[in-house]
Design a protein around this motif. Structure first.
Motif, PDB file in Angstrom:
ATOM      1  N   PRO A   1       0.805  -1.230   0.000  1.00  0.00           N
ATOM      2  CA  PRO A   1       0.000   0.000   0.000  1.00  0.00           C
ATOM      3  C   PRO A   1       0.833   1.272   0.000  1.00  0.00           C
ATOM      4  CG  PRO A   1      -0.010  -0.998   2.182  1.00  0.00           C
ATOM      5  CD  PRO A   1       0.669  -1.976   1.263  1.00  0.00           C
ATOM      6  N   LYS A   2       2.089   1.209   0.452  1.00  0.00           N
ATOM      7  CA  LYS A   2       3.022   2.337   0.371  1.00  0.00           C
ATOM      8  C   LYS A   2       4.235   1.854  -0.410  1.00  0.00           C
ATOM      9  CE  LYS A   2       3.710   5.163   3.820  1.00  0.00           C
ATOM     10  NZ  LYS A   2       2.979   6.396   3.451  1.00  0.00           N
ATOM     11  N   ARG A   3       4.606   2.608  -1.440  1.00  0.00           N
ATOM     12  CA  ARG A   3       5.670   2.137  -2.322  1.00  0.00           C
ATOM     13  C   ARG A   3       6.712   3.232  -2.546  1.00  0.00           C
ATOM     14  NH1 ARG A   3       4.206   0.776  -7.648  1.00  0.00           N
ATOM     15  NH2 ARG A   3       5.927  -0.712  -7.633  1.00  0.00           N
ATOM     16  N   TYR A   4       7.971   2.789  -2.672  1.00  0.00           N
ATOM     17  CA  TYR A   4       9.083   3.719  -2.891  1.00  0.00           C
ATOM     18  C   TYR A   4       9.982   3.200  -4.006  1.00  0.00           C
ATOM     19  CZ  TYR A   4       7.552   5.617   1.543  1.00  0.00           C
ATOM     20  OH  TYR A   4       6.793   6.172   2.535  1.00  0.00           O
ATOM     21  N   ASP A   5      10.460   4.128  -4.805  1.00  0.00           N
ATOM     22  CA  ASP A   5      11.436   3.864  -5.857  1.00  0.00           C
ATOM     23  C   ASP A   5      12.749   4.419  -5.316  1.00  0.00           C
ATOM     24  OD1 ASP A   5      13.011   3.806  -8.125  1.00  0.00           O
ATOM     25  OD2 ASP A   5      11.418   4.477  -9.465  1.00  0.00           O
ATOM     26  N   THR A   6      13.545   3.546  -4.699  1.00  0.00           N
ATOM     27  CA  THR A   6      14.656   3.995  -3.851  1.00  0.00           C
ATOM     28  C   THR A   6      16.021   3.722  -4.464  1.00  0.00           C
ATOM     29  OG1 THR A   6      13.279   3.528  -1.912  1.00  0.00           O
ATOM     30  CG2 THR A   6      15.637   3.864  -1.544  1.00  0.00           C
ATOM     31  N   ARG A   7      16.829   4.773  -4.523  1.00  0.00           N
ATOM     32  CA  ARG A   7      18.231   4.619  -4.900  1.00  0.00           C
ATOM     33  C   ARG A   7      19.079   4.551  -3.633  1.00  0.00           C
ATOM     34  NH1 ARG A   7      14.562   6.434  -8.849  1.00  0.00           N
ATOM     35  NH2 ARG A   7      15.538   6.390 -10.921  1.00  0.00           N
ATOM     36  N   PHE A   8      19.966   3.573  -3.594  1.00  0.00           N
ATOM     37  CA  PHE A   8      20.856   3.381  -2.447  1.00  0.00           C
ATOM     38  C   PHE A   8      22.224   3.977  -2.760  1.00  0.00           C
ATOM     39  CE2 PHE A   8      17.543   0.586  -1.402  1.00  0.00           C
ATOM     40  CZ  PHE A   8      17.698   0.085  -0.113  1.00  0.00           C
ATOM     41  N   PHE A   9      22.735   4.754  -1.803  1.00  0.00           N
ATOM     42  CA  PHE A   9      24.080   5.328  -1.875  1.00  0.00           C
ATOM     43  C   PHE A   9      24.913   4.757  -0.734  1.00  0.00           C
ATOM     44  CE2 PHE A   9      21.147   8.386  -3.634  1.00  0.00           C
ATOM     45  CZ  PHE A   9      21.812   9.089  -4.623  1.00  0.00           C
ATOM     46  N   VAL A  10      26.238   4.817  -0.871  1.00  0.00           N
ATOM     47  CA  VAL A  10      27.147   4.531   0.238  1.00  0.00           C
ATOM     48  C   VAL A  10      28.037   5.756   0.437  1.00  0.00           C
ATOM     49  CG1 VAL A  10      27.171   2.017  -0.018  1.00  0.00           C
ATOM     50  CG2 VAL A  10      28.810   3.404  -1.323  1.00  0.00           C
ATOM     51  N   ALA A  11      28.477   5.962   1.688  1.00  0.00           N
ATOM     52  CA  ALA A  11      29.345   7.102   2.005  1.00  0.00           C
ATOM     53  C   ALA A  11      30.143   6.789   3.256  1.00  0.00           C
ATOM     54  CB  ALA A  11      28.526   8.374   2.216  1.00  0.00           C
ATOM     55  N   GLY A  12      31.345   7.315   3.324  1.00  0.00           N
ATOM     56  CA  GLY A  12      32.154   7.168   4.525  1.00  0.00           C
ATOM     57  C   GLY A  12      31.789   8.235   5.546  1.00  0.00           C
ATOM     58  N   MET A  13      31.898   7.892   6.812  1.00  0.00           N
ATOM     59  CA  MET A  13      31.620   8.836   7.887  1.00  0.00           C
ATOM     60  C   MET A  13      32.650   9.969   7.852  1.00  0.00           C
ATOM     61  SD  MET A  13      29.634   9.390  10.466  1.00  0.00           S
ATOM     62  CE  MET A  13      29.666  10.559  11.828  1.00  0.00           C
ATOM     63  N   PRO A  14      32.210  11.232   7.741  1.00  0.00           N
ATOM     64  CA  PRO A  14      33.174  12.339   7.705  1.00  0.00           C
ATOM     65  C   PRO A  14      33.970  12.435   9.009  1.00  0.00           C
ATOM     66  CG  PRO A  14      31.014  13.058   6.937  1.00  0.00           C
ATOM     67  CD  PRO A  14      30.830  11.703   7.541  1.00  0.00           C
ATOM     68  N   GLU A  15      35.249  12.718   8.876  1.00  0.00           N
ATOM     69  CA  GLU A  15      36.116  12.842  10.052  1.00  0.00           C
ATOM     70  C   GLU A  15      35.661  13.998  10.933  1.00  0.00           C
ATOM     71  OE1 GLU A  15      40.894  13.275  11.115  1.00  0.00           O
ATOM     72  OE2 GLU A  15      40.221  13.046   9.035  1.00  0.00           O
ATOM     73  N   GLY A  16      35.577  13.770  12.223  1.00  0.00           N
ATOM     74  CA  GLY A  16      35.191  14.792  13.184  1.00  0.00           C
ATOM     75  C   GLY A  16      33.712  14.805  13.509  1.00  0.00           C
ATOM     76  N   GLN A  17      32.881  14.266  12.623  1.00  0.00           N
ATOM     77  CA  GLN A  17      31.448  14.240  12.882  1.00  0.00           C
ATOM     78  C   GLN A  17      31.061  12.982  13.662  1.00  0.00           C
ATOM     79  OE1 GLN A  17      28.781  15.113   9.629  1.00  0.00           O
ATOM     80  NE2 GLN A  17      30.240  16.483   8.640  1.00  0.00           N
ATOM     81  N   ARG A  18      29.871  13.032  14.252  1.00  0.00           N
ATOM     82  CA  ARG A  18      29.336  11.890  14.978  1.00  0.00           C
ATOM     83  C   ARG A  18      27.906  11.631  14.521  1.00  0.00           C
ATOM     84  NH1 ARG A  18      29.624  12.863  21.209  1.00  0.00           N
ATOM     85  NH2 ARG A  18      28.564  10.846  21.133  1.00  0.00           N
ATOM     86  N   ALA A  19      27.595  10.356  14.236  1.00  0.00           N
ATOM     87  CA  ALA A  19      26.211   9.987  13.923  1.00  0.00           C
ATOM     88  C   ALA A  19      25.456   9.877  15.236  1.00  0.00           C
ATOM     89  CB  ALA A  19      26.166   8.652  13.173  1.00  0.00           C
ATOM     90  N   ARG A  20      24.289  10.517  15.295  1.00  0.00           N
ATOM     91  CA  ARG A  20      23.544  10.581  16.555  1.00  0.00           C
ATOM     92  C   ARG A  20      22.118  10.077  16.367  1.00  0.00           C
ATOM     93  NH1 ARG A  20      23.656  16.491  18.553  1.00  0.00           N
ATOM     94  NH2 ARG A  20      22.597  15.524  20.319  1.00  0.00           N
ATOM     95  N   ASP A  21      21.518   9.683  17.479  1.00  0.00           N
ATOM     96  CA  ASP A  21      20.124   9.241  17.496  1.00  0.00           C
ATOM     97  C   ASP A  21      19.243  10.465  17.662  1.00  0.00           C
ATOM     98  OD1 ASP A  21      17.689   8.094  17.858  1.00  0.00           O
ATOM     99  OD2 ASP A  21      18.148   7.107  19.742  1.00  0.00           O
TER     100      ASP A  21
END
Length: 284
Positions: free
Chosen positions: A181-201
């Motif tokens: 019932p919900k549909r997406y046409d999704t392109r997947f990318f990859v990327a490296g974590m930038p130095e100095g940044q932090r992934a957060r919740d």
């Protein structure tokens, strides 16, 4: 156990499959979307991917472990931000999209990653990256993007930032099955974590986040410990073959569209996975 035909679906899908097959119902149009697998090299654990678990109240894939991402915002293609890296035409060639859509997909990839993790693939110049996105001002910008009171292009322009398209690589292209019932046409990318940044919740759409080795995440899904959609598992299984972020980013990719198909087999509803991807998925 392994499913020969694919994934067994709830019995409720059978009527929907029959209605679409008979022309009594039309598939919902798929919305364009971007997903980014943010990767890092860990001293002890090796290559890791950042994943979020969607809250169980979400209409699409509740409780599933996913990568950051979401739908294209119509305004993602309105502005022309300062841009470093492959031009939209090259992204369009990789993802079989026109230049306008390709630009929107790249902008959506960077915007959604920032909205959901505060990881920002942009910098003051085409050779640098913002080194820290913590603080009240960055959070205010994130909220303005979320409530659409600020466009992504306007955000980059006001801060004098260059979008670092060169930090992304095209990885895959999946379309949600027509039966959903919900549909997406999704392109997947990859990327490296930038130095100095932090992934957060920081995403209200997620209740848990984790840095995890791709092989471990795929194994947890196979055991039924973590719920995931087939594109996520297939992507993790592919990434498990690499040792470092540099290896992933250097890997040649030829993107083909993958769209599972819902079928009735032996009287039961199944999701038939694209050839070559079914080996990555099993049902406990």
């Amino acid at each position: 156990m392994s499913i020969v035909h694919g994934l067994k679906l709830p019995a409720s899908f059978r009527d929907r499959i029959e209605d679409i097959r008979a022309g009594r119902a039309e598939p919902v149009p798929a919305r364009h979307a971007s997903t980014v697998v943010v990767l890092r090299d860990h001293d002890r654990h090796g290559l890791q991917a950042f994943m979020l678990r969607r809250v169980r109240s979400m209409a699409f894939a509740p409780g599933a472990y996913v990568f950051p991402g979401g739908s294209v915002d119509p305004r993602d293609g309105e502005a022309a931000p300062a841009w470093s890296g492959p031009p939209p035409a090259e992204w369009g060639a990789a993802f079989r999209a026109d230049e306008t859509l390709a630009s929107e997909l790249v902008c959506a990839a960077v915007r959604e990653t920032f909205e959901e993790t505060l990881v920002l693939l942009a910098g003051p110049t085409g050779e640098t990256v913002v080194d820290d996105t913590r603080g009240d001002e960055w959070e205010a910008d994130r909220q303005a993007l979320l409530d659409r009171s600020q466009s992504f292009g306007g955000f980059l322009d006001r801060r004098g930032l260059v979008l670092r398209a060169d930090l992304l690589r095209p990885w895959a292209h999946w379309i949600t099955p027509a039966v959903e019932p919900k549909r997406y046409d999704t392109r997947f990318f990859v990327a490296g974590m930038p130095e100095g940044q932090r992934a957060r919740d920081v995403s209200t759409e997620a209740d848990q986040v984790a840095w995890v080795r791709p092989a471990e995440a795929a194994e947890r899904a196979a055991k039924g410990e973590w719920m995931m959609l087939p594109p996520t598992i297939a992507t993790l299984a592919e990434l498990a073959e690499f040792d470092t972020v540099a290896d992933v980013l250097a890997a040649p990719r030829e993107i083909t569209v993958q769209e599972p198909v819902a079928e009735i087999i032996d009287g039961e509803a199944y999701l038939v996975l694209p050839e070559g991807t079914e080996r990555h998925y099993s049902q406990p």
